[in-house]
Design a protein around this motif. Structure first.
Motif, PDB file in Angstrom:
ATOM      1  N   GLU A 304       0.833  -1.214   0.000  1.00  0.00           N
ATOM      2  CA  GLU A 304       0.000   0.000   0.000  1.00  0.00           C
ATOM      3  C   GLU A 304       0.862   1.256   0.000  1.00  0.00           C
ATOM      4  O   GLU A 304       0.631   2.207   0.754  1.00  0.00           O
ATOM      5  N   THR A 305       1.877   1.209  -0.862  1.00  0.00           N
ATOM      6  CA  THR A 305       2.821   2.317  -1.014  1.00  0.00           C
ATOM      7  C   THR A 305       2.798   2.791  -2.456  1.00  0.00           C
ATOM      8  O   THR A 305       2.565   1.994  -3.373  1.00  0.00           O
ATOM      9  N   ALA A 306       3.074   4.049  -2.689  1.00  0.00           N
ATOM     10  CA  ALA A 306       3.055   4.579  -4.049  1.00  0.00           C
ATOM     11  C   ALA A 306       4.196   4.008  -4.884  1.00  0.00           C
ATOM     12  O   ALA A 306       5.300   3.795  -4.386  1.00  0.00           O
ATOM     13  N   PHE A 307       3.915   3.751  -6.150  1.00  0.00           N
ATOM     14  CA  PHE A 307       4.967   3.387  -7.098  1.00  0.00           C
ATOM     15  C   PHE A 307       5.400   4.677  -7.787  1.00  0.00           C
ATOM     16  O   PHE A 307       4.626   5.312  -8.499  1.00  0.00           O
ATOM     17  N   LYS A 344       8.685  14.273  -9.375  1.00  0.00           N
ATOM     18  CA  LYS A 344       7.362  14.899  -9.239  1.00  0.00           C
ATOM     19  C   LYS A 344       6.415  13.984  -8.454  1.00  0.00           C
ATOM     20  O   LYS A 344       5.632  14.452  -7.615  1.00  0.00           O
ATOM     21  N   ASN A 345       6.486  12.683  -8.734  1.00  0.00           N
ATOM     22  CA  ASN A 345       5.637  11.733  -7.994  1.00  0.00           C
ATOM     23  C   ASN A 345       6.003  11.706  -6.514  1.00  0.00           C
ATOM     24  O   ASN A 345       5.137  11.616  -5.644  1.00  0.00           O
ATOM     25  N   MET A 346       7.320  11.782  -6.235  1.00  0.00           N
ATOM     26  CA  MET A 346       7.755  11.825  -4.841  1.00  0.00           C
ATOM     27  C   MET A 346       7.237  13.080  -4.147  1.00  0.00           C
ATOM     28  O   MET A 346       6.778  13.036  -2.992  1.00  0.00           O
ATOM     29  N   LEU A 347       7.288  14.220  -4.839  1.00  0.00           N
ATOM     30  CA  LEU A 347       6.809  15.474  -4.264  1.00  0.00           C
ATOM     31  C   LEU A 347       5.305  15.417  -3.993  1.00  0.00           C
ATOM     32  O   LEU A 347       4.825  15.946  -2.980  1.00  0.00           O
ATOM     33  N   THR A 348       4.566  14.758  -4.896  1.00  0.00           N
ATOM     34  CA  THR A 348       3.128  14.606  -4.687  1.00  0.00           C
ATOM     35  C   THR A 348       2.845  13.833  -3.406  1.00  0.00           C
ATOM     36  O   THR A 348       1.996  14.220  -2.595  1.00  0.00           O
ATOM     37  N   GLU A 349       3.590  12.734  -3.215  1.00  0.00           N
ATOM     38  CA  GLU A 349       3.412  11.929  -2.013  1.00  0.00           C
ATOM     39  C   GLU A 349       3.870  12.692  -0.762  1.00  0.00           C
ATOM     40  O   GLU A 349       3.287  12.536   0.315  1.00  0.00           O
ATOM     41  N   LEU A 350       4.898  13.523  -0.915  1.00  0.00           N
ATOM     42  CA  LEU A 350       5.397  14.305   0.219  1.00  0.00           C
ATOM     43  C   LEU A 350       4.365  15.346   0.656  1.00  0.00           C
ATOM     44  O   LEU A 350       4.158  15.560   1.857  1.00  0.00           O
TER      45      LEU A 350
END
Length: 374
Positions: A304-307, A344-350
């Motif tokens: 249940e973690t973002a890819f 960008k995906n990491m920043l979204t999750e952050l």
């Protein structure tokens, strides 16, 4: 003229307590100062019990008193080593000026974790963020090589009256690595406590300044260094790196589980799959899944973690790292775009993490979590 105790205290404020980021007076390391005419006695405590550390502290104190107070002072320094008790569940150790601390980890070595760290840092810097990297892979540092600063040596600077290490800057990224302090052919043969002490000095005795992101390139596994980091600073979140290979994924699961431990509780922002596939230059539309397919993506779903994205197995990525010029420095190429998308995906999750969860707390680990004593 007799030596004044206040002058001694003021002189000792110019010496930084090792691994704490505070001066000797501020940190409470100086327990007593006695002056009588030209005689000075200083009682001080340090956390490093080695004879070398004690001698270094003694010499520093004698030198600063002779330089700043009285060259003819008869100085005696009593150095006692004590083991400090770390605070439980506090965020006092958050680095001033550093907004987000991101740990980049992998359960297994050789999956390209440092390559991902370097290119994440470059992508963030190109987006306009202020970025630093702490190379916490004490036994196999490589960030200094990937940024083409292998021969650089951090200078000592004075900040607010305290001596600090100045990180090396390359491509707009501030870097500290043990590789700056050891020879290319010199092996680091340290027990965990010594490695952790060196890390604390690079964290707290450095002039990081204002940073939006400090990326910590962790060593493989789930050992002493990882525990030292979460006990020292409030890690905002973690990024896990793996290849699609089952053996690598098995260890990556342990990395995810480590950060999810109740007494660690660092949110995992997502998983990056490195070496996802190989595309020959002469067959640009073909993909060969050498290490398996969608392994990290499936792990992200299961945990249940973002890819966060995938990086292909491309010779130029390796070559760019070897010459100290990360591929994310390129402009509008497929590889630069791949790392930009992952960032960008990491920043979204952050953003989600910082909006929905409280700040991570520094923790105290009192047991070997996950290990049986039977």
């Amino acid at each position: 003229m007799a030596i004044n105790k206040k002058d001694i205290s003021k002189a000792l404020e110019t010496i930084t307590a090792p691994g704490e980021g505070k001066n000797l007076i501020e940190s409470g390391a100086v327990k007593n100062i006695v002056t009588f005419d030209k005689e000075v006695i200083v009682d001080v405590t340090i956390s490093n019990p080695s004879l070398q550390a004690k001698k270094k502290m003694e010499v520093e104190i004698m030198k600063v008193i002779h330089d700043l107070v009285d060259q003819k002072a008869d100085v005696k320094v009593n150095v006692q080593a004590i083991v400090p008790v770390k605070p439980v569940n506090t965020i006092e150790n958050k680095l001033p000026g550093v907004q987000n601390i991101i740990a980049v980890a992998s359960g297994k070595g050789g999956v390209g974790k440092s390559t991902i760290t370097a290119n994440l840092a470059i992508s963030l810097q190109k987006m306009g963020f202020k970025v630093g990297i702490l190379d916490a892979d004490v036994y196999g540092p490589s960030i200094h090589l990937m940024f083409d600063v292998a021969n650089a040596r951090p200078l000592s600077v004075t900040v607010d009256g305290q001596s600090k290490m100045q990180p090396i800057e390359s491509y707009g990224v501030k870097i500290l690595s043990l590789g700056f302090f050891t020879g290319a052919n010199q092996a680091v043969i340290w027990r965990g406590a010594m490695a952790s002490k060196a890390l604390n000095q690079m964290i707290f005795d450095a002039n990081w300044g204002e940073l939006d992101f400090l990326l910590i390139d962790l060593p493989p596994g789930t050992g002493d260094i990882h525990l030292s980091i979460v006990q020292s600073v409030a890690v905002t979140g973690a990024v896990i790196v793996s290849t699609p290979q089952n053996i690598a994924l098995a260890d990556a699961k342990k990395g995810v589980a480590m950060f999810a431990q109740a007494d660690i509780n660092v949110p995992v922002l997502g998983i990056v799959e490195n070496m996802s596939y190989f595309t020959p230059e002469e067959l640009p539309n073909n993909k060969y899944y050498i290490f398996g397919k969608d392994g990290a993506k499936n792990l992200a779903n299961d945990s249940e973690t973002a890819f966060l994205g995938e990086v292909p197995l491309v010779q130029s990525i390796r070559e760019a790292g070897d010459v100290g010029h990360p591929v994310a420095l390129q402009d509008n190429t497929p590889l630069e775009n791949a790392f930009s998308d992952i960032t960008k995906n990491m920043l979204t999750e952050l953003v989600k993490r910082n909006k929905n969860l409280p700040p991570t707390e520094v923790v105290r680990i009192s047991t070997m979590s996950g290990c049986s004593t039977n």
